[in-house]
Design a protein around this motif. Structure first.
Motif, PDB file in Angstrom:
ATOM      1  N   GLY A 123       0.611  -1.193  -0.150  1.00  0.00           N
ATOM      2  CA  GLY A 123       0.168  -0.124   0.024  1.00  0.00           C
ATOM      3  C   GLY A 123       0.808   1.128  -0.121  1.00  0.00           C
ATOM      4  O   GLY A 123       0.540   2.248  -0.676  1.00  0.00           O
TER       5      GLY A 123
ATOM      6  N   LYS B 254       2.415   1.636  -3.448  1.00  0.00           N
ATOM      7  CA  LYS B 254       1.323   1.759  -4.603  1.00  0.00           C
ATOM      8  C   LYS B 254       0.272   2.791  -4.489  1.00  0.00           C
ATOM      9  O   LYS B 254      -0.514   3.427  -5.522  1.00  0.00           O
ATOM     10  CB  LYS B 254       0.560   0.543  -5.041  1.00  0.00           C
ATOM     11  CG  LYS B 254       1.671  -0.523  -5.495  1.00  0.00           C
ATOM     12  CD  LYS B 254       2.345  -0.370  -6.782  1.00  0.00           C
ATOM     13  CE  LYS B 254       3.118  -1.485  -7.153  1.00  0.00           C
ATOM     14  NZ  LYS B 254       3.668  -1.451  -8.430  1.00  0.00           N
ATOM     15  N   ILE B 255       0.082   2.983  -3.007  1.00  0.00           N
ATOM     16  CA  ILE B 255      -1.418   4.020  -2.928  1.00  0.00           C
ATOM     17  C   ILE B 255      -0.777   5.198  -2.370  1.00  0.00           C
ATOM     18  O   ILE B 255      -1.144   6.397  -2.599  1.00  0.00           O
ATOM     19  CB  ILE B 255      -2.227   3.329  -2.060  1.00  0.00           C
ATOM     20  CG1 ILE B 255      -2.767   2.213  -2.749  1.00  0.00           C
ATOM     21  CG2 ILE B 255      -3.459   4.366  -1.689  1.00  0.00           C
ATOM     22  CD1 ILE B 255      -3.791   1.308  -2.008  1.00  0.00           C
ATOM     23  N   GLY B 256       0.236   5.240  -1.414  1.00  0.00           N
ATOM     24  CA  GLY B 256       0.677   6.498  -0.680  1.00  0.00           C
ATOM     25  C   GLY B 256       0.996   6.259   0.737  1.00  0.00           C
ATOM     26  O   GLY B 256       0.158   5.465   1.524  1.00  0.00           O
TER      27      GLY B 256
ATOM     28  N   PHE C 271      -2.707   7.075   3.517  1.00  0.00           N
ATOM     29  CA  PHE C 271      -3.497   5.876   3.676  1.00  0.00           C
ATOM     30  C   PHE C 271      -2.780   4.778   4.190  1.00  0.00           C
ATOM     31  O   PHE C 271      -3.536   4.118   5.032  1.00  0.00           O
ATOM     32  CB  PHE C 271      -3.844   5.452   2.233  1.00  0.00           C
ATOM     33  CG  PHE C 271      -4.791   4.172   2.099  1.00  0.00           C
ATOM     34  CD1 PHE C 271      -6.021   4.134   2.179  1.00  0.00           C
ATOM     35  CD2 PHE C 271      -4.036   3.006   1.982  1.00  0.00           C
ATOM     36  CE1 PHE C 271      -6.735   2.936   2.356  1.00  0.00           C
ATOM     37  CE2 PHE C 271      -4.665   1.536   1.853  1.00  0.00           C
ATOM     38  CZ  PHE C 271      -6.105   1.561   1.901  1.00  0.00           C
ATOM     39  N   THR C 272      -1.525   4.359   3.937  1.00  0.00           N
ATOM     40  CA  THR C 272      -0.898   3.361   4.775  1.00  0.00           C
ATOM     41  C   THR C 272      -0.850   3.636   6.182  1.00  0.00           C
ATOM     42  O   THR C 272      -0.926   2.807   6.937  1.00  0.00           O
ATOM     43  CB  THR C 272       0.473   3.214   4.181  1.00  0.00           C
ATOM     44  OG1 THR C 272       0.490   2.935   2.919  1.00  0.00           O
ATOM     45  CG2 THR C 272       1.235   2.076   4.869  1.00  0.00           C
TER      46      THR C 272
ATOM     47  N   THR D  45      -4.106   3.236   7.740  1.00  0.00           N
ATOM     48  CA  THR D  45      -4.379   1.757   7.875  1.00  0.00           C
ATOM     49  C   THR D  45      -3.731   1.144   9.105  1.00  0.00           C
ATOM     50  O   THR D  45      -4.162   0.354   9.706  1.00  0.00           O
ATOM     51  CB  THR D  45      -3.867   1.158   6.624  1.00  0.00           C
ATOM     52  OG1 THR D  45      -4.933   1.598   5.625  1.00  0.00           O
ATOM     53  CG2 THR D  45      -4.506  -0.305   6.549  1.00  0.00           C
TER      54      THR D  45
ATOM     55  N   GLU E 194      -7.801  -5.524   1.011  1.00  0.00           N
ATOM     56  CA  GLU E 194      -8.537  -4.514   0.474  1.00  0.00           C
ATOM     57  C   GLU E 194      -7.471  -3.795  -0.461  1.00  0.00           C
ATOM     58  O   GLU E 194      -7.697  -3.507  -1.722  1.00  0.00           O
ATOM     59  CB  GLU E 194      -9.295  -3.738   1.230  1.00  0.00           C
ATOM     60  CG  GLU E 194     -10.486  -4.390   1.832  1.00  0.00           C
ATOM     61  CD  GLU E 194     -11.076  -3.440   3.065  1.00  0.00           C
ATOM     62  OE1 GLU E 194     -10.423  -2.466   3.345  1.00  0.00           O
ATOM     63  OE2 GLU E 194     -11.747  -3.788   3.773  1.00  0.00           O
ATOM     64  N   ILE E 195      -6.229  -3.701   0.150  1.00  0.00           N
ATOM     65  CA  ILE E 195      -5.259  -2.861  -0.910  1.00  0.00           C
ATOM     66  C   ILE E 195      -4.910  -3.812  -1.737  1.00  0.00           C
ATOM     67  O   ILE E 195      -4.561  -3.160  -3.079  1.00  0.00           O
ATOM     68  CB  ILE E 195      -4.046  -2.702   0.194  1.00  0.00           C
ATOM     69  CG1 ILE E 195      -4.462  -1.860   1.315  1.00  0.00           C
ATOM     70  CG2 ILE E 195      -2.827  -2.126  -0.518  1.00  0.00           C
ATOM     71  CD1 ILE E 195      -3.235  -1.771   2.451  1.00  0.00           C
TER      72      ILE E 195
ATOM     73  N   ILE F 133      -7.483  -3.308  -4.644  1.00  0.00           N
ATOM     74  CA  ILE F 133      -7.521  -2.278  -5.358  1.00  0.00           C
ATOM     75  C   ILE F 133      -6.423  -2.256  -6.565  1.00  0.00           C
ATOM     76  O   ILE F 133      -6.567  -1.920  -7.462  1.00  0.00           O
ATOM     77  CB  ILE F 133      -7.182  -1.164  -4.355  1.00  0.00           C
ATOM     78  CG1 ILE F 133      -8.591  -0.803  -3.482  1.00  0.00           C
ATOM     79  CG2 ILE F 133      -6.835   0.316  -5.256  1.00  0.00           C
ATOM     80  CD1 ILE F 133      -8.315   0.056  -2.323  1.00  0.00           C
ATOM     81  N   ILE F 134      -5.127  -2.753  -6.075  1.00  0.00           N
ATOM     82  CA  ILE F 134      -3.935  -2.921  -6.959  1.00  0.00           C
ATOM     83  C   ILE F 134      -4.363  -3.739  -8.410  1.00  0.00           C
ATOM     84  O   ILE F 134      -4.225  -3.632  -9.207  1.00  0.00           O
ATOM     85  CB  ILE F 134      -2.865  -3.127  -6.479  1.00  0.00           C
ATOM     86  CG1 ILE F 134      -2.349  -2.032  -5.112  1.00  0.00           C
ATOM     87  CG2 ILE F 134      -1.654  -3.457  -7.299  1.00  0.00           C
ATOM     88  CD1 ILE F 134      -1.429  -2.503  -4.262  1.00  0.00           C
TER      89      ILE F 134
ATOM     90  N   ARG G 229      -6.869  -2.557 -11.021  1.00  0.00           N
ATOM     91  CA  ARG G 229      -6.271  -1.600 -11.840  1.00  0.00           C
ATOM     92  C   ARG G 229      -5.494  -2.057 -12.989  1.00  0.00           C
ATOM     93  O   ARG G 229      -5.376  -1.605 -14.014  1.00  0.00           O
ATOM     94  CB  ARG G 229      -5.183  -0.816 -10.990  1.00  0.00           C
ATOM     95  CG  ARG G 229      -5.919   0.125 -10.144  1.00  0.00           C
ATOM     96  CD  ARG G 229      -4.684   1.104  -9.296  1.00  0.00           C
ATOM     97  NE  ARG G 229      -5.425   1.964  -8.167  1.00  0.00           N
ATOM     98  CZ  ARG G 229      -4.374   2.534  -7.536  1.00  0.00           C
ATOM     99  NH1 ARG G 229      -3.418   2.372  -7.409  1.00  0.00           N
ATOM    100  NH2 ARG G 229      -5.098   3.541  -6.569  1.00  0.00           N
TER     101      ARG G 229
END
Length: 288
Positions: free
Chosen positions: A74, A77-79, A82-83, A86, A139-140, A143-144, A147
């Motif tokens: 996470g 890939k997400i930032g 957010f990490t 979480t 969930e992370i 999401i990846i 994509r």
């Protein structure tokens, strides 16, 4: 206008508080209802319950361990924000689950435990997700994967959870446990949707008609909703078109159809679900 540092800090404190509240609520659902009655949730929590039963060790420890690789993914890939959200949620969930583990469950009836445990767990998880975090690393991953592959987040999690429930039945629990767990997963997912999206289901409506001004006037008078004209062009005729765009509640949708059909029975009405609406005082009628 740039947001002040003080306002940013207050928003961050509020978000972390709501994540903490959601994690505590989720722990209550797990430890006072589901876990004592051998009922699983999906994802990392489900795997943690299986591991705790196999290795005879605390579920709370496995929740943290199993989430760590997903948190790293996470972060990459997400930032970071957010990490961190979480991570806070996972740590609080783990700590509360460990504390509540020694408290007697509120019911020994598996059906009641399934229903109320799932509702409470779903409410807690939904609160965390709505605030900008997660309690489950899968969930992370979902999401990846969504994509890069033609599969939705929901489809990926559903397949993964079915695998987890079958694994639980084969390794530790019974097929009855797996079936109760599937019911739990269904209720949890619906509860998350309610918390994240809200109880009032909103619809966006696009109307293409040869009488847009008449329809817009009537909708404003009878529904009290504002709307926007989008200027388009007919692909076949090349004629300019005034397209009506508005947002209404599910209850108002029937009235909207009647109004449009009375004025122009040939009008095209396209309706879509909306997860959230904010800004422009939308909750006040006529304000969007």
């Amino acid at each position: 206008m740039v947001m002040s540092t003080k306002k940013r800090i207050l928003i961050e404190v509020r978000q972390n508080f709501m994540i903490a509240v959601g994690a505590v609520i989720a722990a209550v659902g797990l430890e006072l209802f589901l876990v004592p009655n051998d009922i699983l949730d999906g994802g990392v929590i489900g795997l943690s319950i299986i591991a705790a039963a196999v290795f005879k060790y605390k579920m709370s420890v496995f929740i943290v361990l199993f989430n760590l690789p997903f948190l790293y993914i996470g972060f990459r890939k997400i930032g970071l924000k957010f990490t961190l959200h979480t991570l806070i949620g996972v740590l609080i969930l783990s700590a509360c689950a460990s504390y509540l583990h020694h408290i007697d469950p509120l019911t020994d009836d598996r059906f009641l435990a399934t229903v109320f445990g799932a509702i409470i767990l779903g409410f807690g998880v939904g609160l965390v997700i709505r605030t900008g975090g997660a309690l489950d690393g899968t969930e992370i991953l979902a999401i990846i994967v969504s994509r890069k592959r033609p599969v939705s987040v929901g489809q990926f999690i559903m397949v993964l959870n079915i695998f987890i429930f079958v694994l639980a039945a084969l390794l530790v629990f019974t097929w009855e446990t797996a079936m109760y767990s599937m019911i739990t997963y269904f209720i949890v997912s619906k509860m998350i949707d309610i918390v994240v999206d809200g109880l009032e289901e909103m619809k966006s409506v696009t109307i293409i008609s040869d009488m847009p001004d008449n329809i817009a006037d009537e909708l404003k008078q009878k529904l009290g909703r504002g709307m926007t004209f989008i200027h388009g062009q007919g692909a076949f005729t090349g004629e300019p078109k005034k397209i009506i765009y508005t947002i209404v509640s599910r209850i108002e949708l029937s009235n909207l159809r009647e109004i449009v059909n009375e004025i122009d029975p040939k009008a095209l009405i396209a309706i879509e679900n909306i997860a959230d609406v904010s800004g422009s005082n939308f909750r006040k009628k006529g304000g969007h």
